[in-house]
Design a protein around this motif. Structure first.
Motif, short mmCIF file in Angstrom:
data_model
loop_
_atom_site.label_atom_id
_atom_site.label_comp_id
_atom_site.label_asym_id
_atom_site.label_seq_id
_atom_site.Cartn_x
_atom_site.Cartn_y
_atom_site.Cartn_z
N VAL A 102 1.04 -1.32 0.10
CA VAL A 102 0.24 0.05 0.03
C VAL A 102 0.92 1.30 0.08
CG1 VAL A 102 -1.64 1.23 1.48
CG2 VAL A 102 -2.05 -0.97 0.99
N ALA A 103 2.06 1.30 0.84
CA ALA A 103 2.75 2.56 0.79
C ALA A 103 3.43 2.71 -0.44
CB ALA A 103 3.89 2.26 2.03
N LYS A 104 4.01 1.73 -1.33
CA LYS A 104 4.37 1.78 -2.47
C LYS A 104 3.32 2.30 -3.48
CE LYS A 104 8.45 -1.19 -3.35
NZ LYS A 104 8.70 -2.45 -3.98
N SER A 105 2.07 1.83 -3.47
CA SER A 105 1.30 2.30 -4.13
C SER A 105 0.69 3.65 -4.20
CB SER A 105 -0.02 1.44 -4.16
OG SER A 105 -1.08 1.57 -5.06
N VAL A 106 0.79 4.27 -2.76
CA VAL A 106 0.48 5.46 -2.43
C VAL A 106 1.67 6.52 -3.02
CG1 VAL A 106 0.26 7.18 -0.77
CG2 VAL A 106 -0.97 4.89 -0.50
N GLU A 107 2.82 6.04 -2.78
CA GLU A 107 4.02 6.92 -3.15
C GLU A 107 4.20 6.98 -4.68
OE1 GLU A 107 6.32 8.47 -1.49
OE2 GLU A 107 5.85 7.75 0.24
N LYS A 108 3.77 5.90 -5.43
CA LYS A 108 3.64 5.95 -6.97
C LYS A 108 2.63 6.95 -7.35
CE LYS A 108 3.37 3.07 -10.77
NZ LYS A 108 3.21 1.56 -11.48
N PHE A 109 1.47 6.85 -6.64
CA PHE A 109 0.14 7.70 -6.82
C PHE A 109 0.71 9.09 -6.83
CE2 PHE A 109 -3.82 9.59 -5.56
CZ PHE A 109 -4.48 9.40 -6.81
N VAL A 110 1.18 9.34 -5.57
CA VAL A 110 1.45 10.80 -5.43
C VAL A 110 2.52 11.56 -6.07
CG1 VAL A 110 2.63 12.27 -3.52
CG2 VAL A 110 0.85 10.72 -2.78
N ALA A 111 3.66 10.78 -6.71
CA ALA A 111 4.55 11.04 -7.43
C ALA A 111 3.83 11.38 -8.82
CB ALA A 111 5.71 9.88 -7.60
N GLU A 112 3.14 10.57 -9.27
CA GLU A 112 2.40 10.80 -10.57
C GLU A 112 1.39 12.24 -10.37
OE1 GLU A 112 1.63 10.86 -14.38
OE2 GLU A 112 3.19 9.29 -13.48
N LEU A 113 0.96 12.18 -9.42
CA LEU A 113 0.19 13.57 -9.17
C LEU A 113 1.09 14.68 -9.25
CD1 LEU A 113 -2.75 12.90 -6.06
CD2 LEU A 113 -3.25 13.33 -8.72
N LEU A 114 2.24 14.48 -8.33
CA LEU A 114 3.03 15.72 -8.25
C LEU A 114 3.80 15.95 -9.64
CD1 LEU A 114 4.86 15.11 -4.94
CD2 LEU A 114 3.13 16.86 -5.47
N ARG A 115 3.85 15.01 -10.55
CA ARG A 115 4.27 15.20 -11.65
C ARG A 115 3.55 15.98 -12.54
NH1 ARG A 115 8.55 12.05 -14.09
NH2 ARG A 115 9.23 10.60 -12.74
N GLN A 116 2.09 15.70 -12.44
CA GLN A 116 1.15 16.44 -13.34
C GLN A 116 0.80 17.84 -12.99
OE1 GLN A 116 -2.41 13.95 -12.80
NE2 GLN A 116 -1.58 12.19 -13.73
N SER A 117 1.24 18.02 -11.51
CA SER A 117 0.81 19.36 -11.12
C SER A 117 2.30 20.29 -11.24
CB SER A 117 0.27 19.44 -9.81
OG SER A 117 1.16 18.94 -8.80
#
Length: 191
Positions: free
Chosen positions: A105-120
């Protein structure tokens, strides 16, 4: 359904494709709680970036774990099964299963947040790409420890004391002149 505390048994049922809907719902609830808590405490300072589009933390927590529950054409939860089968050491207890869930779950959240930050933030994206390129080019590894990602030379290295701001501020400026050698220069200096 297995006893609701029998997370290991539920994971085995999923791997053997003999799970019930109740078991899957229970597992989704566990993943969601881990994801929500992880986001709440790890990224509390990023709320403005992460919650910019009228999305709340609960929705982000759900979106962060959704990829883990992807199924193939036969109904198998491919990502959970693959992660479970490849996990070392082999999972054999509820405690190990809980730790496994926490980590994926932590890995999945980190990946998700990185993608959000990349987009923003395109600047963040460029920095992250550069760091990842250098890590791969020089054979370094990333290791997560207490919510912080470290770059290490070898997978067997243990993370010791963290450098304080005085150490960081006193690093020689010439270390940062050649972008492709920054990490190597820092590791050499630390030794």
């Amino acid at each position: 359904m297995k006893n609701s505390t029998d997370v290991y048994g539920i994971l085995i049922s999923i791997c053997e494709n003999r799970y019930s809907r109740t078991e899957v719902n229970y597992l989704i609830e566990i993943f969601y709680r881990y994801s929500f808590t992880y986001l709440k405490f790890r990224y509390k300072h990023l709320n403005k970036v992460l919650l910019a589009e009228d999305v709340n933390l609960k929705e982000l927590a759900i979106d962060a774990i959704a990829p883990l529950f992807e199924r193939d054409e036969s109904g198998l939860f491919i990502k959970i099964i693959k992660a479970f089968n490849e996990w070392k050491p082999k999972i054999e207890t509820d405690q190990q299963a809980a730790f496994f869930i926490n980590r994926i779950v932590a890995k999945s959240v980190e990946k998700f947040v990185a993608e959000l930050l990349r987009q923003s933030d395109p600047f963040f994206s460029k920095i992250l790409d550069s760091i990842n390129y250098l890590i791969e080019k020089h054979g370094y590894s990333k290791k997560n420890f207490i919510g912080t990602t470290f770059i290490i030379e070898a997978e067997t290295e243990k993370i010791g004391l963290l450098p304080d701001s005085k150490f960081i501020n006193e690093l020689p400026i010439d270390m940062f002149l050649r972008n492709d050698e920054i990490l190597n220069q820092i590791f050499t200096h630390i030794k």
